[in-house]
Enzyme design. Structure first.
Site, PDB file in Angstrom:
ATOM      1  N   GLY A 169       0.869  -1.438  -0.112  1.00  0.00           N
ATOM      2  CA  GLY A 169      -0.111   0.017  -0.049  1.00  0.00           C
ATOM      3  C   GLY A 169       0.732   1.294  -0.008  1.00  0.00           C
ATOM      4  O   GLY A 169       0.458   2.151  -0.581  1.00  0.00           O
ATOM      5  N   CYS A 170       1.990   1.094   0.729  1.00  0.00           N
ATOM      6  CA  CYS A 170       2.670   2.456   0.727  1.00  0.00           C
ATOM      7  C   CYS A 170       3.496   2.630  -0.495  1.00  0.00           C
ATOM      8  O   CYS A 170       3.753   3.828  -0.877  1.00  0.00           O
ATOM      9  CB  CYS A 170       3.739   2.332   2.096  1.00  0.00           C
ATOM     10  SG  CYS A 170       2.973   2.321   3.806  1.00  0.00           S
TER      11      CYS A 170
END
EC number: 1.11.1.24
Length: 168
Positions: free
Chosen positions: A44-45
């Site tokens: 996600g990051c």
């Protein structure tokens, strides 16, 4: 908790190249998208940082810079940036002072275990240093494009504030 209309708390943090970024230095110069993320090298990051980087030119055309903050150290940020070809400036907050200042360092529960961590949050700060949007618990996919739409609105709102009022 910080919200729209609040003055963004000033801070200074080092980036992946150990150069200092000072929010106060951007006042009067740029709008700032300040996003907090849990840690480098997670799916996600990585997606979020890459998406912001992909829109970097769009943000720049609207006098806006994008900076990401996580508790990772400068070296980890540099490796993350280089490994994924990221262009977004990543700031290191290993003591979580700025995360606490922006109230994004919070207790989370993962698989029944409670621990402290970064709540994925984005602040859109105008050139006067005022928080115009505070987005909490964001989903990385599509987030950069949605934030860009908010930045475009800042320019429209700024023009309306500057336009002279007509007497009634």
């Amino acid at each position: 908790m910080l919200q729209s209309g609040d003055i963004a708390p000033p801070f200074a943090l080092p980036d992946a190249d150990m150069e200092m970024f000072e929010l106060a230095a951007e006042r009067g110069r740029h709008h700032v998208v300040l996003y907090f993320y849990p840690r480098d090298n997670t799916p996600g990051c990585t997606l979020q940082a890459a998406d912001f980087g992909d829109h970097e030119g769009d943000f720049a055309r609207h006098d806006c810079i994008v900076v990401g903050v996580s508790p990772d150290d400068c070296l980890t940020h540099a490796e993350f940036r280089d490994q994924h070809g990221l262009s977004v400036r990543l700031l290191s907050d290993p003591d979580t002072e700025v995360c606490r200042l922006y109230d994004v360092w919070q207790q989370k529960e993962v698989d029944g275990v409670k621990k402290m961590g970064v709540r994925r949050t984005t602040f859109v700060i105008d050139k006067q240093g005022v928080i115009r949007h505070a987005l909490h618990d964001v989903t990385p996919r599509g987030h950069a494009a949605a934030v860009f739409e908010l930045v475009k609105e800042l320019e429209t709102q700024s023009c309306k504030r500057k336009s002279p009022r007509t007497p009634s």
